[in-house]
Scaffold this active site. Sequence first.
Site, short mmCIF file in Angstrom:
data_model
loop_
_atom_site.label_atom_id
_atom_site.label_comp_id
_atom_site.label_asym_id
_atom_site.label_seq_id
_atom_site.Cartn_x
_atom_site.Cartn_y
_atom_site.Cartn_z
CG LEU A 33 -6.47 14.95 9.99
CD1 LEU A 33 -6.82 16.03 11.11
CD2 LEU A 33 -6.37 13.56 10.34
CB THR A 34 -9.29 11.55 3.91
OG1 THR A 34 -8.86 10.27 4.37
CG2 THR A 34 -7.98 12.25 2.99
CB THR A 132 -1.97 -3.48 -1.30
OG1 THR A 132 -3.20 -4.46 -1.43
CG2 THR A 132 -1.97 -2.62 -2.58
CG ASP A 133 -2.39 -8.63 -0.84
OD1 ASP A 133 -3.03 -7.70 -0.84
OD2 ASP A 133 -2.88 -9.84 -0.26
CD GLU A 134 -6.51 -5.18 -2.69
OE1 GLU A 134 -7.45 -4.70 -3.49
OE2 GLU A 134 -6.88 -4.97 -1.35
CE1 TYR A 158 -5.35 0.94 -2.02
CE2 TYR A 158 -5.73 -1.33 -2.24
CZ TYR A 158 -5.21 -0.34 -1.81
OH TYR A 158 -4.29 -0.61 -0.76
CB ALA A 160 -4.77 0.48 -11.18
CB SER A 161 -3.96 4.46 -7.72
OG SER A 161 -4.65 3.78 -6.57
CE LYS A 162 -0.60 1.45 -1.87
NZ LYS A 162 -0.18 2.43 -1.00
CG ASN A 188 -2.64 -4.80 7.85
OD1 ASN A 188 -1.99 -4.17 8.37
ND2 ASN A 188 -2.40 -5.45 6.63
P1 NAD Z 1 -6.75 4.23 5.89
O1 NAD Z 1 -7.41 4.67 4.67
O2 NAD Z 1 -7.15 3.80 7.03
O3 NAD Z 1 -5.72 5.61 6.12
C1 NAD Z 1 -5.26 6.45 5.22
C2 NAD Z 1 -4.59 7.75 5.92
O4 NAD Z 1 -4.09 8.45 5.03
C3 NAD Z 1 -5.71 8.46 6.61
O5 NAD Z 1 -5.28 8.95 7.77
C4 NAD Z 1 -5.88 9.54 5.61
O6 NAD Z 1 -6.21 10.65 6.23
C5 NAD Z 1 -4.50 9.84 5.02
N1 NAD Z 1 -4.54 10.48 3.52
C6 NAD Z 1 -5.33 10.10 2.65
N2 NAD Z 1 -4.80 10.82 1.48
C7 NAD Z 1 -3.96 11.72 2.14
C8 NAD Z 1 -3.33 12.77 1.60
N3 NAD Z 1 -3.30 12.87 0.03
N4 NAD Z 1 -1.97 13.17 2.42
C9 NAD Z 1 -1.82 12.92 3.44
N5 NAD Z 1 -2.83 12.08 4.25
C10 NAD Z 1 -3.51 11.53 3.26
O7 NAD Z 1 -5.76 3.28 4.99
P2 NAD Z 1 -4.98 2.13 5.68
O8 NAD Z 1 -5.76 0.84 5.83
O9 NAD Z 1 -4.39 2.54 7.18
O10 NAD Z 1 -3.63 1.80 4.80
C11 NAD Z 1 -2.68 2.50 5.13
C12 NAD Z 1 -1.56 2.13 3.79
O11 NAD Z 1 -1.34 0.77 3.86
C13 NAD Z 1 -2.32 2.53 2.25
O12 NAD Z 1 -1.20 3.03 1.58
C14 NAD Z 1 -2.65 1.05 2.04
O13 NAD Z 1 -2.65 1.01 0.44
C15 NAD Z 1 -1.77 0.22 2.42
N6 NAD Z 1 -2.39 -1.23 2.78
C16 NAD Z 1 -3.41 -1.32 3.33
C17 NAD Z 1 -3.77 -2.56 3.89
C18 NAD Z 1 -5.15 -2.70 4.53
O14 NAD Z 1 -5.55 -4.08 4.83
N7 NAD Z 1 -5.76 -1.96 4.98
C19 NAD Z 1 -3.26 -3.74 3.43
C20 NAD Z 1 -1.92 -3.54 2.78
C21 NAD Z 1 -1.40 -2.38 2.39
P1 TYD Z 2 -12.49 -4.92 2.12
O1 TYD Z 2 -12.38 -5.02 3.41
O2 TYD Z 2 -12.93 -4.10 1.35
O3 TYD Z 2 -10.96 -5.35 1.46
P2 TYD Z 2 -10.15 -5.67 0.05
O4 TYD Z 2 -11.27 -5.14 -0.94
O5 TYD Z 2 -9.07 -4.77 0.29
O6 TYD Z 2 -9.83 -6.80 0.06
O7 TYD Z 2 -13.06 -6.29 1.25
C1 TYD Z 2 -12.65 -7.84 1.91
C2 TYD Z 2 -13.47 -8.65 1.39
O8 TYD Z 2 -14.88 -8.58 1.73
C3 TYD Z 2 -13.42 -8.51 -0.14
O9 TYD Z 2 -13.25 -9.82 -0.90
C4 TYD Z 2 -14.78 -7.98 -0.46
C5 TYD Z 2 -15.73 -8.30 0.79
N1 TYD Z 2 -16.76 -7.55 1.17
C6 TYD Z 2 -18.11 -8.29 1.38
O10 TYD Z 2 -18.22 -9.25 1.03
N2 TYD Z 2 -18.98 -7.38 1.81
C7 TYD Z 2 -18.80 -5.90 2.24
O11 TYD Z 2 -19.55 -5.05 2.59
C8 TYD Z 2 -17.45 -5.41 2.09
C9 TYD Z 2 -16.98 -4.22 2.59
C10 TYD Z 2 -16.32 -6.20 1.60
#
Ligand code: NAD
Ligand code: TYD
Length: 355
Positions: A33-34, A132-134, A158, A160-162, A188
Amino acid sequence: MILVTGGAGFIGSNFILHWLAAESEPVVNLDKLTYAGNLANLASLTEDPRHIFVRADIGDRARVAQVLAEQRPRAVINFAAESHVDRSIHGPAEFVQTNVVGTLNLLDESRKHWSTLAAAERSAFRFVHVSTDEVYGSLGANDPAFVESSAYAPNSPYAASKAASDHLVRAYHHTYGVPVITTNCSNNYGPYQFPEKLIPLMILNALQQRPLPVYGDGLNVRDWLYVEDHCAALRLILARGRPGQTYNVGGRSERTNLEVVNAVCAILDEVRPDHAPHATLVQFVKDRPGHDRRYAIDAGKLETELGWTPQEGFEGGLRKTVGWYLDNIEWAQSVTSGDYRQWLATNYAGREAHP
Ligand code: NAD
Ligand code: TYD
């Protein structure tokens, strides 16, 4: 039962809701719950005994070991992460702590749990790592989309850590035989996304007639996938994916950021005509350092091997998403705490609008 980590975040909570709508099998949800984790996302499960919530950090080895020993899950799906590129630029250490060290702890405790299982349960066990694709870095305008064999070239802390966590997951398969699967998904969008990411930020800012901050020239390209389609892919991969494999997941919906923002504005113009045209709120602001130009995903392996295809197109998914935020303004207010306002001040300071 299955153990989901990070299940109070955006994708994790959608996954749990999706899972419990389709399956009878309970879910243990381990989440720290961050700022990004909100149990309000799972309010509809308050009375559902199949959802068991444990507040814990994946980096807390003893606690993770205890939960695994008590619950004895048949699978772990790891969503827990620090997930926002901009936050990783301001503070990379937390990303290494959770995404690398935390994943290593979770992997190692899962390995120990897996090694205690009987032979049939051991071979049926899965550790699914949601990535992630990143990790693949940035594409040029005419480059082919990322495939599973594309070289890793992460550009943000981010990413690099993934990437580091993906390598550890792979190593646990090759070294210890743990039945792991890694997924690399594109951007997503959908319900319950924390409003610091592009699409919810733009929806909520536009509704308040606040500026829509577009980084750089707005021509960076992302591939967008409706979150429900990602959840369906993960459920399929858990059931039928091959251990040791990685699967790319994407929507074949490449859009520039400007196209995305204009599409949000066009939908709002229809449903909130009093403030049309919302696109006049767009402001081009200082770019993100190291901003990847383009991501594109080739999900062909997942499509041909497991028969997955996205059910939602970008325009339909975006319309649903805007509708969800309009219907759930209280949710957005409840998750945007003082920490969120502090974040906006930090991230957008010094990003004055430019023509
Ligand atoms: P988010 O930031 O919305 O949620 C992350 C969740 O992890 C939160 O509920 C947070 O409380 C919990 N968390 C963080 N640190 C923790 C810890 N140390 N221990 C336990 N819980 C912890 O992220 P999201 O967008 O739902 O992404 C989920 C996963 O999918 C991530 O691993 C992200 O890298 C991956 N992902 C996200 C996207 C995207 O577009 N959002 C795309 C591809 C992959
Ligand atoms: P984001 O939702 O942070 O996802 P990611 O960086 O993982 O792709 O950003 C999506 C794209 O939108 C990215 O190219 C950065 C851009 N962006 C803006 O132009 N303005 C904003 O305020 C934010 C948060 C992102």
